[in-house]
Enzyme design. Structure first.
Site, PDB file in Angstrom:
ATOM      1  CE1 TYR A 143      -3.764   2.614   0.747  1.00 50.63           C
ATOM      2  CE2 TYR A 143      -2.180   3.571   2.385  1.00 50.63           C
ATOM      3  CZ  TYR A 143      -3.270   3.877   1.333  1.00 50.63           C
ATOM      4  OH  TYR A 143      -4.085   4.764   1.575  1.00 50.63           O
ATOM      5  CG  ASP A 238       5.250   3.558   0.517  1.00 47.09           C
ATOM      6  OD1 ASP A 238       6.418   4.396   1.851  1.00 47.09           O
ATOM      7  OD2 ASP A 238       4.075   3.395   0.548  1.00 47.09           O
ATOM      8  CE  LYS A 266       1.163   4.829   8.112  1.00 43.46           C
ATOM      9  NZ  LYS A 266       1.256   4.274   7.131  1.00 43.46           N
TER      10      LYS A 266
HETATM   11  C1  LIG Z   1       0.508   4.839   6.115  1.00 40.88           C
HETATM   12  C2  LIG Z   1       0.944   4.825   4.686  1.00 40.88           C
HETATM   13  C3  LIG Z   1       0.984   5.221   3.193  1.00 40.88           C
HETATM   14  C4  LIG Z   1       0.608   6.468   3.162  1.00 40.88           C
HETATM   15  O1  LIG Z   1       0.478   7.422   4.341  1.00 40.88           O
HETATM   16  P1  LIG Z   1      -0.554   8.386   4.694  1.00 40.88           P
HETATM   17  O2  LIG Z   1      -0.169   9.709   5.615  1.00 40.88           O
HETATM   18  O3  LIG Z   1      -2.076   7.521   5.528  1.00 40.88           O
HETATM   19  O4  LIG Z   1      -1.214   9.421   3.335  1.00 40.88           O
HETATM   20  C5  LIG Z   1       2.129   5.342   2.516  1.00 40.88           C
HETATM   21  N1  LIG Z   1       2.795   4.426   2.140  1.00 40.88           N
HETATM   22  C6  LIG Z   1       2.619   3.333   3.422  1.00 40.88           C
HETATM   23  C7  LIG Z   1       3.933   1.948   3.145  1.00 40.88           C
HETATM   24  C8  LIG Z   1       2.324   3.766   4.950  1.00 40.88           C
HETATM   25  O5  LIG Z   1       2.196   2.446   5.499  1.00 40.88           O
END
Ligand SMILES: *Cc1c(COP(=O)(O)O)cnc(C)c1O
Length: 427
Positions: A143, A238, A266
Site C-alpha cells: 500500500y 516507500d 508516520k
Molecule cells: C501509511 C502509508 C502510506 C500513506 O501515508 P498517509 O499518511 O496515510 O497518507 C504510504 N505508504 C505506506 C507504506 C504506508 O504504510
C-alpha cells in the site's frame, strides 16, 4: 448518575461517510462497532467508557515513543504559541531536512508534504516527469497511499475490504500500473523485458507492512536495484512505515541499498500529519520551482508537524531509547504467543521484523499477498475481539502490522501474553 453515552458510531455515521475518516478504523472485517478513543498515554489507549488497552496499533505506526511523549507535546505547544501556519519557509524545516539527510544519505534533497500519500503520489509524478515514461510497477498487497495510480491490487484497507482496484480510478490510468507478486524477481524481469522502455518507476515497501508483515527474500531488493539501474527505471522505496522504525535511518541503511527516491511519513511526524519525499539531487531538482514537475501544499512543512517530528527524531538520534530493547520485547512476545498457539494446535505463522509483527492464522510461510490471503480471517476476527475484551488493542485486520513502542514495558508484554492465554481458552 449520568448515563454513559454509547452511540458514538451511530452519531458519526449520520455525518461522516461510513462513520470514520479512514476505512480500516471501521472494524468492518472483524465486525462490531469500533471503539471511540478519549485519550492515550505511553503504551495505553483509553476508550470513551474509560477502559484501558495496551495499544499495538500506535496510530498505525507513528507513535514509536508511545502516546503523548512529554518532549513531543512540549515541542507542539511551544510551536503553536508562535503561530500554527505561515505559508512561508521556516528554519525548522531546514533543520528537519538536515537531520533526515544525515540519517538517510540517499535523500540528498527532499520535499515535505502533509501525508505519506502526497509523498508517494509526488514520487510517481516526478519519476514520470524525469524519465518521460508512463508505466510503473508496484507489488500486490503493498500500500502506498490512496493516489489513483497506486490503488491497484493494494494492501491495507483495500486488502481488508477485498477491493481489487477502486471504482473512480479510470481504467486508462490503472492500465499504466503493473502489480506483481512481492518477492517474485522473475515476474519483475519478465515485465521489464516486455515494457522496459515504458517503465518510469518501481515502487516497493522494502519490508511490507500493509499485507501484514512480509520481509523481502533472496536479495529481492538488491535485484530490483540492479534491474532498475540497468533499464533507467527510478527505484522508489516507500519507507513511510519502515523509516526510523528499526534504526535511526531507513531499512535501506540496514541492507546498504540506495534507492533513487525514498518516501517517509508516520514516525517522522511524531503523530502529526506529515510526509517527505527525497532522493537523488538530479531527480529532485526536476520538482518546481527548480524544475517543472509541479507539487505544492498550503500546509506542507507545517510548524507543528515539523517540530513534533524534530523532537521525535532528536530523541531517536540521541539514543534516549534502545531499538535493541524494543526488538527484544517484540521477539519475546511473538515467541511466547507462537508457543501458546502451537500448544493448542492452532496454526499460526507469526511474521516479525524488529518491532513490527503480524499473526497470520495459517501454517505459513507468508512471503507474498497470495500467501497472506490464505489466512483464517474469521478466526482472526474472533481472536481480535477476545483480545479487546482482555484489554489488548491489536490492528483490526488480518492484513496489517502491529507495532511496539519504546513506552511498552516488560509488564505490558506479560499482560498481553496473559490476555492471549485467556483469549485462547474461550476460542
Ligand atoms: C501509511 C502509508 C502510506 C500513506 O501515508 P498517509 O499518511 O496515510 O497518507 C504510504 N505508504 C505506506 C507504506 C504506508 O504504510
Amino acid at each position: 448518575m449520568t448515563a454513559t453515552k454509547t452511540n458514538y458510531f451511530t452519531d458519526a455515521r449520520q455525518v461522516i461517510a461510513g462513520g470514520v475518516n479512514s476505512p480500516v478504523r471501521a472494524w468492518q472485517s472483524v465486525g462490531g462497532d469500533p471503539l471511540f478513543v478519549s485519550h492515550a498515554r505511553g503504551s495505553k489507549i483509553y476508550d470513551t467508557a474509560a477502559r484501558e488497552y495496551i495499544d499495538f496499533v500506535l496510530s498505525w505506526g507513528p507513535m514509536i515513543l508511545g502516546h503523548a511523549h512529554p518532549d513531543v507535546i512540549e515541542a507542539i505547544c511551544s510551536a503553536a504559541r508562535k503561530g500554527t501556519s505561515f505559508g512561508a519557509p521556516t528554519e525548522s524545516e531546514t533543520q528537519m531536512a538536515q537531520l533526515i539527510c544525515s540519517a538517510i544519505p540517499s535523500m540528498e534533497l527532499m520535499r515535505m508534504t502533509s501525508s505519506g500519500t502526497e509523498a508517494t503520489m509526488t514520487a510517481i509524478r516526478l519519476a514520470r516527469g524525469y524519465t518521460g515514461r508512463n508505466m510503473i510497477i508496484k507489488f500486490d498487497g503493498c500500500y502506498h497511499g490512496h493516489a489513483d495510480s497506486l490503488l491497484v491490487q493494494a494492501g491495507s484497507g483495500v486488502a481488508t475490504l477485498v477491493i481489487p482496484g477502486s471504482p473512480g480510478v479510470p481504467e486508462c490510468l490503472a492500465e499504466l500500473t503493473i502489480s506483481l507478486p512481492y518477492n517474485d524477481i522473475a515476474a519483475v524481469q519478465e515485465a521489464i523485458e516486455r515494457y522496459g522502455s515504458q517503465l518510469a518507476a518501481i515502487i516497493v515497501e522494502p519490508v511490507a507492512g500493509n499485507m501484514g508483515v512480509v520481509e523481502p527474500q533472496n536479495g529481492f531488493l538488491a535485484k530490483l536495484r540492479e534491474l532498475t539501474t540497468q533499464h533507467g527505471i527510478v527505484l522508489i522505496f516507500d519507507e513511510v512505515i519502515t523509516g526510523f522504525r528499526f534504526i535511526f535511518g531507513g531499512y535501506q541503511n540496514l541492507v546498504g541499498i540506495k534507492p533513487d527516491l525514498t518516501c517517509l511519513g508516520k514516525i517522522i511526524g511524531g503523530g502529526l500529519p506529515i510526509g517527505v519525499l527525497g532522493g537523488k539531487k538530479e531527480i529532485m531538482e526536476v520538482l518546481a520551482p527548480s524544475g517543472n514537475v509541479y507539487q505544492a501544499g498550503t500546509l506542507s512543512g507545517n510548524p507543528l508537524a515539523v517540530n513534533a517530528g524534530l523532537a521525535t527524531l532528536h530523541l531517536l538520534q540521541a539514543k534516549a531509547y534502545s531499538y535493541a530493547d524494543v526488538d527484544k520485547r517484540t521477539e519475546q512476545l511473538c515467541r511466547d504467543m507462537e508457543n501458546m498457539f502451537s500448544a493448542q494446535g492452532i496454526p499460526v505463522c507469526i511474521n516479525r521484523f524488529h518491532s513490527m509483527f503480524t499473526l497470520f492464522f495459517q501454517a505459513g510461510p507468508v512471503n507474498n499477498f497470495l500467501d497472506a490471503k490464505k489466512s483464517a480471517t474469521t478466526f482472526f476476527a474472533r481472536f481480535f475481539h477476545g483480545m479487546i475484551k482482555e484489554g489488548i488493542w491489536l490492528a483490526p485486520s488480518q492484513f496489517e502490522a502491529n507495532f511496539i513502542s519504546f513506552a511498552h514495558t516488560d509488564a505490558d508484554i506479560d499482560c498481553t501474553l496473559q490476555a492471549c492465554a485467556n483469549t485462547l481458552k474461550h476460542l
